[in-house]
Motif scaffolding. Structure first.
Motif, mmCIF file in Angstrom:
data_model
loop_
_atom_site.group_PDB
_atom_site.id
_atom_site.type_symbol
_atom_site.label_atom_id
_atom_site.label_comp_id
_atom_site.label_asym_id
_atom_site.label_seq_id
_atom_site.Cartn_x
_atom_site.Cartn_y
_atom_site.Cartn_z
ATOM 1 N N VAL A 18 65.113 66.235 16.455
ATOM 2 C CA VAL A 18 64.550 66.878 17.771
ATOM 3 C C VAL A 18 63.172 66.041 17.967
ATOM 4 O O VAL A 18 62.997 65.635 19.431
ATOM 5 N N VAL A 19 62.189 65.713 17.331
ATOM 6 C CA VAL A 19 61.121 65.331 17.529
ATOM 7 C C VAL A 19 61.329 63.801 18.094
ATOM 8 O O VAL A 19 60.790 63.408 19.037
ATOM 9 N N ALA A 20 62.176 63.138 17.323
ATOM 10 C CA ALA A 20 62.395 61.602 17.593
ATOM 11 C C ALA A 20 63.151 61.651 18.993
ATOM 12 O O ALA A 20 62.731 60.699 19.732
ATOM 13 N N VAL A 21 64.187 62.328 19.310
ATOM 14 C CA VAL A 21 64.807 62.474 20.809
ATOM 15 C C VAL A 21 63.695 62.779 21.557
ATOM 16 O O VAL A 21 63.486 62.175 22.785
ATOM 17 N N ASP A 22 62.825 63.756 21.627
ATOM 18 C CA ASP A 22 61.784 64.182 22.449
ATOM 19 C C ASP A 22 60.868 62.929 22.739
ATOM 20 O O ASP A 22 60.660 62.829 23.791
ATOM 21 N N VAL A 23 60.442 62.238 21.772
ATOM 22 C CA VAL A 23 59.549 61.268 21.972
ATOM 23 C C VAL A 23 59.933 59.858 22.435
ATOM 24 O O VAL A 23 59.714 59.466 23.399
ATOM 25 N N LEU A 24 61.325 59.600 22.178
ATOM 26 C CA LEU A 24 62.005 58.547 22.767
ATOM 27 C C LEU A 24 62.691 58.569 24.161
ATOM 28 O O LEU A 24 62.594 57.672 24.709
ATOM 29 N N PHE A 25 63.184 59.687 24.545
ATOM 30 C CA PHE A 25 63.755 59.804 25.737
ATOM 31 C C PHE A 25 63.282 60.728 26.562
ATOM 32 O O PHE A 25 63.451 60.517 27.756
ATOM 33 N N PHE A 26 62.688 61.661 26.288
ATOM 34 C CA PHE A 26 62.721 62.882 27.035
ATOM 35 C C PHE A 26 60.930 63.392 27.225
ATOM 36 O O PHE A 26 60.696 64.499 27.351
ATOM 37 N N ARG A 27 60.052 62.560 27.113
ATOM 38 C CA ARG A 27 58.609 62.733 26.841
ATOM 39 C C ARG A 27 58.101 63.463 28.233
ATOM 40 O O ARG A 27 57.455 64.448 28.274
ATOM 41 N N ASP A 28 58.497 62.946 29.434
ATOM 42 C CA ASP A 28 58.028 63.556 30.520
ATOM 43 C C ASP A 28 59.229 64.331 31.614
ATOM 44 O O ASP A 28 58.902 64.825 32.454
ATOM 45 N N HIS A 29 60.011 64.902 30.813
ATOM 46 C CA HIS A 29 60.889 65.522 31.577
ATOM 47 C C HIS A 29 61.366 66.909 30.821
ATOM 48 O O HIS A 29 62.090 67.201 29.994
ATOM 49 N N PRO A 30 60.443 67.824 31.096
ATOM 50 C CA PRO A 30 60.551 69.102 30.271
ATOM 51 C C PRO A 30 61.778 69.887 30.321
ATOM 52 O O PRO A 30 62.224 70.512 29.331
ATOM 53 N N TRP A 31 62.528 69.994 31.491
ATOM 54 C CA TRP A 31 63.716 70.881 31.345
ATOM 55 C C TRP A 31 64.781 70.046 30.843
ATOM 56 O O TRP A 31 65.813 70.810 30.023
ATOM 57 N N PRO A 32 65.206 68.780 31.082
ATOM 58 C CA PRO A 32 66.120 68.081 30.311
ATOM 59 C C PRO A 32 66.109 68.287 28.715
ATOM 60 O O PRO A 32 66.767 68.261 27.898
ATOM 61 N N ARG A 33 64.752 68.270 28.324
ATOM 62 C CA ARG A 33 64.057 67.927 27.066
ATOM 63 C C ARG A 33 64.374 69.516 26.281
ATOM 64 O O ARG A 33 65.237 69.448 25.297
ATOM 65 N N LEU A 34 64.286 70.539 26.951
ATOM 66 C CA LEU A 34 64.633 71.764 26.418
ATOM 67 C C LEU A 34 66.157 71.924 26.178
ATOM 68 O O LEU A 34 66.463 72.425 25.131
ATOM 69 N N MET A 35 66.869 71.460 27.245
ATOM 70 C CA MET A 35 68.461 71.701 27.142
ATOM 71 C C MET A 35 68.721 70.889 25.977
ATOM 72 O O MET A 35 69.794 71.199 25.237
ATOM 73 N N VAL A 36 68.409 69.654 25.870
ATOM 74 C CA VAL A 36 68.754 68.866 24.596
ATOM 75 C C VAL A 36 68.453 69.299 23.500
ATOM 76 O O VAL A 36 69.178 69.125 22.447
ATOM 77 N N ASN A 37 67.169 69.656 23.170
ATOM 78 C CA ASN A 37 66.734 70.415 22.136
ATOM 79 C C ASN A 37 67.574 71.728 21.646
ATOM 80 O O ASN A 37 67.893 71.881 20.618
ATOM 81 N N ILE A 38 68.160 72.555 22.695
ATOM 82 C CA ILE A 38 68.601 73.717 22.202
ATOM 83 C C ILE A 38 70.283 72.892 21.717
ATOM 84 O O ILE A 38 70.833 73.616 20.861
ATOM 85 N N GLY A 39 70.624 72.157 22.576
ATOM 86 C CA GLY A 39 71.895 71.509 22.184
ATOM 87 C C GLY A 39 72.027 70.913 20.775
ATOM 88 O O GLY A 39 72.594 71.099 20.024
#
Length: 55
Positions: A18-39
């Motif tokens: 989760v942390v790796a995906v957040d840092v690499l792809f979704f740093r400045d996109h809070p809603w897509p980041r939340l959806m991907v984390n839940i997934g």
């Protein structure tokens, strides 16, 4: 390894993914980041339930 150890290791791997995906792809996109984390959590949960049940 005992079942609690497997759960802890699995949880740590999930957090790392989760942390790796957040840092690499979704740093400045809070809603897509939340959806991907839940997934990711749902997929990890499904695999955990599927492959760690006692027979």
């Amino acid at each position: 390894m005992g079942r609690p150890v497997v759960g802890v290791v699995y949880g740590l791997v999930m957090v790392a993914v989760v942390v790796a995906v957040d840092v690499l792809f979704f740093r400045d996109h809070p809603w897509p980041r939340l959806m991907v984390n839940i997934g990711i959590v749902l997929v990890f949960g499904a695999f955990y339930l599927r492959f760690t049940r006692s027979a």
